[in-house]
Write a protein that holds these residues in place. Structure first.
Motif, PDB file in Angstrom:
ATOM      1  N   LYS A  29      19.401  22.569  10.816  1.00 16.80           N
ATOM      2  CA  LYS A  29      19.095  22.903   9.426  1.00 16.80           C
ATOM      3  C   LYS A  29      20.372  22.947   8.587  1.00 16.80           C
ATOM      4  O   LYS A  29      20.426  22.409   7.483  1.00 16.80           O
ATOM      5  CB  LYS A  29      18.383  24.257   9.365  1.00 16.80           C
ATOM      6  N   ALA A  30      21.411  23.564   9.122  1.00 15.56           N
ATOM      7  CA  ALA A  30      22.685  23.648   8.407  1.00 15.56           C
ATOM      8  C   ALA A  30      23.300  22.262   8.209  1.00 15.56           C
ATOM      9  O   ALA A  30      23.844  21.962   7.143  1.00 15.56           O
ATOM     10  CB  ALA A  30      23.656  24.554   9.161  1.00 15.56           C
ATOM     11  N   LEU A  31      23.193  21.425   9.215  1.00 17.40           N
ATOM     12  CA  LEU A  31      23.723  20.064   9.102  1.00 17.40           C
ATOM     13  C   LEU A  31      22.966  19.269   8.043  1.00 17.40           C
ATOM     14  O   LEU A  31      23.576  18.583   7.217  1.00 17.40           O
ATOM     15  CB  LEU A  31      23.645  19.352  10.454  1.00 17.40           C
ATOM     16  N   GLY A  32      21.652  19.389   8.041  1.00 13.50           N
ATOM     17  CA  GLY A  32      20.849  18.692   7.037  1.00 13.50           C
ATOM     18  C   GLY A  32      21.165  19.152   5.629  1.00 13.50           C
ATOM     19  O   GLY A  32      21.288  18.345   4.703  1.00 13.50           O
ATOM     20  N   GLN A  33      21.339  20.456   5.435  1.00  9.97           N
ATOM     21  CA  GLN A  33      21.686  20.992   4.116  1.00  9.97           C
ATOM     22  C   GLN A  33      23.064  20.507   3.682  1.00  9.97           C
ATOM     23  O   GLN A  33      23.272  20.149   2.519  1.00  9.97           O
ATOM     24  CB  GLN A  33      21.651  22.525   4.154  1.00  9.97           C
ATOM     25  N   SER A  34      24.002  20.457   4.608  1.00  8.82           N
ATOM     26  CA  SER A  34      25.348  19.983   4.288  1.00  8.82           C
ATOM     27  C   SER A  34      25.330  18.523   3.860  1.00  8.82           C
ATOM     28  O   SER A  34      26.001  18.140   2.890  1.00  8.82           O
ATOM     29  CB  SER A  34      26.272  20.147   5.495  1.00  8.82           C
ATOM     30  N   PHE A  38      26.312  17.088   0.161  1.00 10.13           N
ATOM     31  CA  PHE A  38      27.338  16.057   0.046  1.00 10.13           C
ATOM     32  C   PHE A  38      26.822  14.865  -0.761  1.00 10.13           C
ATOM     33  O   PHE A  38      27.510  14.357  -1.651  1.00 10.13           O
ATOM     34  CB  PHE A  38      27.782  15.611   1.442  1.00 10.13           C
ATOM     35  N   LYS A  39      25.594  14.433  -0.471  1.00  9.24           N
ATOM     36  CA  LYS A  39      25.009  13.304  -1.208  1.00  9.24           C
ATOM     37  C   LYS A  39      24.827  13.657  -2.678  1.00  9.24           C
ATOM     38  O   LYS A  39      25.085  12.825  -3.561  1.00  9.24           O
ATOM     39  CB  LYS A  39      23.669  12.904  -0.594  1.00  9.24           C
ATOM     40  N   ASN A  40      24.396  14.882  -2.964  1.00 11.33           N
ATOM     41  CA  ASN A  40      24.231  15.303  -4.357  1.00 11.33           C
ATOM     42  C   ASN A  40      25.569  15.326  -5.080  1.00 11.33           C
ATOM     43  O   ASN A  40      25.665  14.935  -6.247  1.00 11.33           O
ATOM     44  CB  ASN A  40      23.565  16.676  -4.437  1.00 11.33           C
ATOM     45  N   ALA A  41      26.613  15.774  -4.413  1.00  7.84           N
ATOM     46  CA  ALA A  41      27.937  15.796  -5.017  1.00  7.84           C
ATOM     47  C   ALA A  41      28.418  14.374  -5.306  1.00  7.84           C
ATOM     48  O   ALA A  41      29.031  14.122  -6.350  1.00  7.84           O
ATOM     49  CB  ALA A  41      28.924  16.513  -4.108  1.00  7.84           C
ATOM     50  N   LEU A  42      28.144  13.442  -4.399  1.00  9.97           N
ATOM     51  CA  LEU A  42      28.532  12.048  -4.635  1.00  9.97           C
ATOM     52  C   LEU A  42      27.791  11.469  -5.836  1.00  9.97           C
ATOM     53  O   LEU A  42      28.391  10.756  -6.647  1.00  9.97           O
ATOM     54  CB  LEU A  42      28.240  11.189  -3.406  1.00  9.97           C
ATOM     55  N   LYS A  43      26.501  11.789  -5.963  1.00 11.21           N
ATOM     56  CA  LYS A  43      25.726  11.296  -7.103  1.00 11.21           C
ATOM     57  C   LYS A  43      26.269  11.856  -8.409  1.00 11.21           C
ATOM     58  O   LYS A  43      26.373  11.135  -9.400  1.00 11.21           O
ATOM     59  CB  LYS A  43      24.252  11.676  -6.949  1.00 11.21           C
ATOM     60  N   GLU A  44      26.644  13.131  -8.422  1.00 11.92           N
ATOM     61  CA  GLU A  44      27.187  13.743  -9.630  1.00 11.92           C
ATOM     62  C   GLU A  44      28.525  13.106  -9.999  1.00 11.92           C
ATOM     63  O   GLU A  44      28.796  12.862 -11.172  1.00 11.92           O
ATOM     64  CB  GLU A  44      27.354  15.247  -9.432  1.00 11.92           C
ATOM     65  N   THR A  45      29.350  12.829  -8.991  1.00 14.66           N
ATOM     66  CA  THR A  45      30.640  12.201  -9.238  1.00 14.66           C
ATOM     67  C   THR A  45      30.453  10.805  -9.810  1.00 14.66           C
ATOM     68  O   THR A  45      31.132  10.419 -10.760  1.00 14.66           O
ATOM     69  CB  THR A  45      31.465  12.132  -7.940  1.00 14.66           C
TER      70      THR A  45
END
Length: 58
Positions: A29-34, A38-45
């Motif tokens: 669960k922690a790995l999936g959330q991480s 990370f993907k959301n941060a890349l999209k925002e960038t």
């Protein structure tokens, strides 16, 4: 060196014995959330970079 199906099953069984099912589920669960964060941060960038390029052209 390749791992066959029997080696992978053995590794999974050993992990379950050593860590227990609950701890492994929590790690998954922690790995999936991480990964999701990370993907959301890349999209925002990418969005910020696109916005900056658009603003500089005007």
């Amino acid at each position: 060196m390749r791992l066959g199906a029997s080696e992978i099953v053995l590794i999974i069984i050993l992990a379950l014995v050593l860590f227990g099912g609950g701890k492994i589920a929590g790690l998954g669960k922690a790995l999936g959330q991480s990964i999701r964060d990370f993907k959301n941060a890349l999209k925002e960038t990418d969005k910020d970079d696109t916005d900056k390029k658009t603003d500089s052209k005007d």
